[in-house]
Design a protein around this motif. Structure first.
Motif, PDB file in Angstrom:
ATOM      1  N   ASP A  52       0.817  -0.949  -0.248  1.00 52.75           N
ATOM      2  CA  ASP A  52       0.044  -0.104   0.058  1.00 52.75           C
ATOM      3  C   ASP A  52       0.834   1.161   0.104  1.00 52.75           C
ATOM      4  O   ASP A  52       0.593   2.238  -0.746  1.00 52.75           O
ATOM      5  CB  ASP A  52      -1.054  -0.145   1.093  1.00 52.75           C
ATOM      6  N   LEU A  53       1.830   1.331   0.805  1.00 49.84           N
ATOM      7  CA  LEU A  53       3.017   2.647   0.941  1.00 49.84           C
ATOM      8  C   LEU A  53       3.297   2.609  -0.316  1.00 49.84           C
ATOM      9  O   LEU A  53       3.640   3.677  -0.877  1.00 49.84           O
ATOM     10  CB  LEU A  53       3.770   2.428   2.144  1.00 49.84           C
ATOM     11  N   ALA A  54       3.934   1.691  -1.116  1.00 47.44           N
ATOM     12  CA  ALA A  54       4.475   1.671  -2.290  1.00 47.44           C
ATOM     13  C   ALA A  54       3.607   2.261  -3.298  1.00 47.44           C
ATOM     14  O   ALA A  54       4.079   3.260  -4.066  1.00 47.44           O
ATOM     15  CB  ALA A  54       5.171   0.397  -2.839  1.00 47.44           C
ATOM     16  N   GLY A  55       2.200   2.114  -3.338  1.00 48.75           N
ATOM     17  CA  GLY A  55       1.434   2.649  -4.221  1.00 48.75           C
ATOM     18  C   GLY A  55       1.187   4.037  -3.798  1.00 48.75           C
ATOM     19  O   GLY A  55       1.042   4.902  -4.715  1.00 48.75           O
ATOM     20  N   TYR A  56       1.107   4.393  -2.752  1.00 51.00           N
ATOM     21  CA  TYR A  56       1.022   5.896  -2.172  1.00 51.00           C
ATOM     22  C   TYR A  56       2.136   6.731  -2.619  1.00 51.00           C
ATOM     23  O   TYR A  56       1.976   7.791  -3.159  1.00 51.00           O
ATOM     24  CB  TYR A  56       0.853   5.955  -0.852  1.00 51.00           C
ATOM     25  N   LEU A  57       3.155   6.137  -2.546  1.00 49.85           N
ATOM     26  CA  LEU A  57       4.498   6.943  -2.927  1.00 49.85           C
ATOM     27  C   LEU A  57       4.513   6.991  -4.466  1.00 49.85           C
ATOM     28  O   LEU A  57       4.895   7.776  -4.930  1.00 49.85           O
ATOM     29  CB  LEU A  57       5.839   6.011  -2.453  1.00 49.85           C
ATOM     30  N   GLN A  58       3.962   5.886  -5.242  1.00 49.31           N
ATOM     31  CA  GLN A  58       4.087   5.965  -6.567  1.00 49.31           C
ATOM     32  C   GLN A  58       3.084   7.344  -7.070  1.00 49.31           C
ATOM     33  O   GLN A  58       3.469   7.912  -8.057  1.00 49.31           O
ATOM     34  CB  GLN A  58       3.588   4.745  -7.347  1.00 49.31           C
ATOM     35  N   VAL A  59       1.921   7.451  -6.519  1.00 46.07           N
ATOM     36  CA  VAL A  59       1.096   8.591  -6.758  1.00 46.07           C
ATOM     37  C   VAL A  59       1.597   9.751  -6.528  1.00 46.07           C
ATOM     38  O   VAL A  59       1.493  10.458  -7.415  1.00 46.07           O
ATOM     39  CB  VAL A  59      -0.262   8.365  -5.876  1.00 46.07           C
ATOM     40  N   LEU A  60       2.319  10.014  -5.468  1.00 50.68           N
ATOM     41  CA  LEU A  60       3.015  11.266  -5.223  1.00 50.68           C
ATOM     42  C   LEU A  60       4.198  11.388  -6.105  1.00 50.68           C
ATOM     43  O   LEU A  60       4.476  12.771  -6.536  1.00 50.68           O
ATOM     44  CB  LEU A  60       3.609  11.210  -3.548  1.00 50.68           C
ATOM     45  N   ILE A  61       5.070  10.441  -6.541  1.00 47.21           N
ATOM     46  CA  ILE A  61       6.015  10.547  -7.282  1.00 47.21           C
ATOM     47  C   ILE A  61       5.398  11.057  -8.894  1.00 47.21           C
ATOM     48  O   ILE A  61       6.000  11.817  -9.653  1.00 47.21           O
ATOM     49  CB  ILE A  61       6.670   9.216  -7.510  1.00 47.21           C
ATOM     50  N   ASP A  62       4.467  10.165  -9.188  1.00 55.45           N
ATOM     51  CA  ASP A  62       3.763  10.958 -10.497  1.00 55.45           C
ATOM     52  C   ASP A  62       3.115  12.157 -10.384  1.00 55.45           C
ATOM     53  O   ASP A  62       3.674  13.065 -11.659  1.00 55.45           O
ATOM     54  CB  ASP A  62       2.399   9.795 -10.817  1.00 55.45           C
ATOM     55  N   MET A  63       2.805  12.460  -9.308  1.00 52.99           N
ATOM     56  CA  MET A  63       2.294  14.074  -9.233  1.00 52.99           C
ATOM     57  C   MET A  63       3.459  14.927  -9.284  1.00 52.99           C
ATOM     58  O   MET A  63       3.064  16.069 -10.038  1.00 52.99           O
ATOM     59  CB  MET A  63       1.264  14.247  -7.831  1.00 52.99           C
TER      60      MET A  63
END
Length: 67
Positions: A52-63
């Motif tokens: 879940d954390l990896a997914g949240y981090l990917q969203v923030l990186i993409d943003m």
């Protein structure tokens, strides 16, 4: 003994952890001091949280990259 300043960031984390623990007790009726899970159960649960954390981090990186 040397006295250190209180770290407001650590205090904020401590408060959030206490609140999360209390919500978990209300929601699940058990604390982390439970004995109904095996080591493998704990490892799988930790892995799910990490994913879940990896997914949240990917969203923030993409943003950030989209800026």
């Amino acid at each position: 003994m040397k006295q250190f300043k209180r770290d407001i960031h650590i205090e904020a984390v401590r408060q959030k952890m206490l609140e999360r623990s209390q919500r978990g007790l209300i929601k699940y009726g058990v604390s982390l001091e439970r004995d109904d899970l095996s080591t493998l159960d704990w490892l799988r649960h930790a892995q799910e949280v990490a994913m879940d954390l990896a997914g949240y981090l990917q969203v923030l990186i993409d943003m950030e990259e989209a800026k």
